[in-house]
Every structure is written in C-alpha cells, then in structure tokens.
Design a protein around this motif. Sequence first.
Motif, PDB file in Angstrom:
ATOM      1  N   SER A 163       3.668  -0.640   5.622  1.00  0.00           N
ATOM      2  CA  SER A 163       3.413  -1.802   4.858  1.00  0.00           C
ATOM      3  C   SER A 163       4.754  -2.473   4.281  1.00  0.00           C
ATOM      4  O   SER A 163       4.749  -3.280   3.920  1.00  0.00           O
ATOM      5  CB  SER A 163       2.473  -1.750   3.640  1.00  0.00           C
ATOM      6  OG  SER A 163       3.201  -0.765   2.839  1.00  0.00           O
TER       7      SER A 163
ATOM      8  N   ASP B  28       0.785  -1.025  -0.062  1.00  0.00           N
ATOM      9  CA  ASP B  28      -0.029   0.047   0.133  1.00  0.00           C
ATOM     10  C   ASP B  28       0.905   1.077   0.122  1.00  0.00           C
ATOM     11  O   ASP B  28       1.816   1.487   0.808  1.00  0.00           O
ATOM     12  CB  ASP B  28      -0.876  -0.189   1.278  1.00  0.00           C
ATOM     13  CG  ASP B  28      -1.832   1.193   1.411  1.00  0.00           C
ATOM     14  OD1 ASP B  28      -1.982   1.746   0.255  1.00  0.00           O
ATOM     15  OD2 ASP B  28      -2.489   1.380   2.313  1.00  0.00           O
TER      16      ASP B  28
ATOM     17  N   ASP C 140       0.336   3.589   3.056  1.00  0.00           N
ATOM     18  CA  ASP C 140       0.638   2.953   4.428  1.00  0.00           C
ATOM     19  C   ASP C 140       2.070   2.548   4.518  1.00  0.00           C
ATOM     20  O   ASP C 140       2.682   1.765   4.174  1.00  0.00           O
ATOM     21  CB  ASP C 140       0.043   1.688   4.760  1.00  0.00           C
ATOM     22  CG  ASP C 140       0.057   0.977   6.105  1.00  0.00           C
ATOM     23  OD1 ASP C 140       0.624   1.743   7.075  1.00  0.00           O
ATOM     24  OD2 ASP C 140      -0.095  -0.234   6.389  1.00  0.00           O
TER      25      ASP C 140
END
Length: 93
Positions: free
Chosen positions: A45, A39, A42
């Motif tokens: 991640s 992602d 994010d």
Amino acid sequence: MVDVICQINGWIRVLSLIVPYIFVVGIFQFIRAIILDVDILDINSIKTSFQHFILNLFGLIGLIFLLWFFMKFVDKEKFISLGFHLQNKIKYF
C-alpha cells in the motif's frame, strides 16, 4: 564466574531494549499509517517515495525516543553522552 554474570546481565539489557523497541516503533508506525491513510498490514500500500520517507522518519523518531528514555531513566545518563554533540567535531565534517 564474574564474566558469566556480566554476560548474562548484558543479554538482559539487550532484551530489555529489543522488546520495548518493537512496541514503541510499532506505535509510531501505526501513527504513520493513520497520517498517510494506508493499510498497516499491506506492505504494497506504500507507493510513493514520500510515503517511504515518512515510514523511515517515524521509525527514526521512535528509535530516538526509546534511546532517550533508556538513557534518562534506566542508565541515568545524559542523551548527549551517546556522542551527539558537535563540540570539537567540526573538523570531521
């Protein structure tokens, strides 16, 4: 007066590099997110050192591409004029 004009032109050149840098590196980071299947929004991640390596590699590729583009089409100079040649540089290694 000439110094003020030169300073303004210098800032315009800096800004003309920063805006495309954000755009180009953003594109390369988006490609990186697709390749790693993470992602992009994010930051947590990215978990492995390989993913961090790919993240930095794509940032570097984007930066080198942008520098090449500006040297070739804006400054109309060769990319090697930035000092990336190895001729007579062996003694520094």
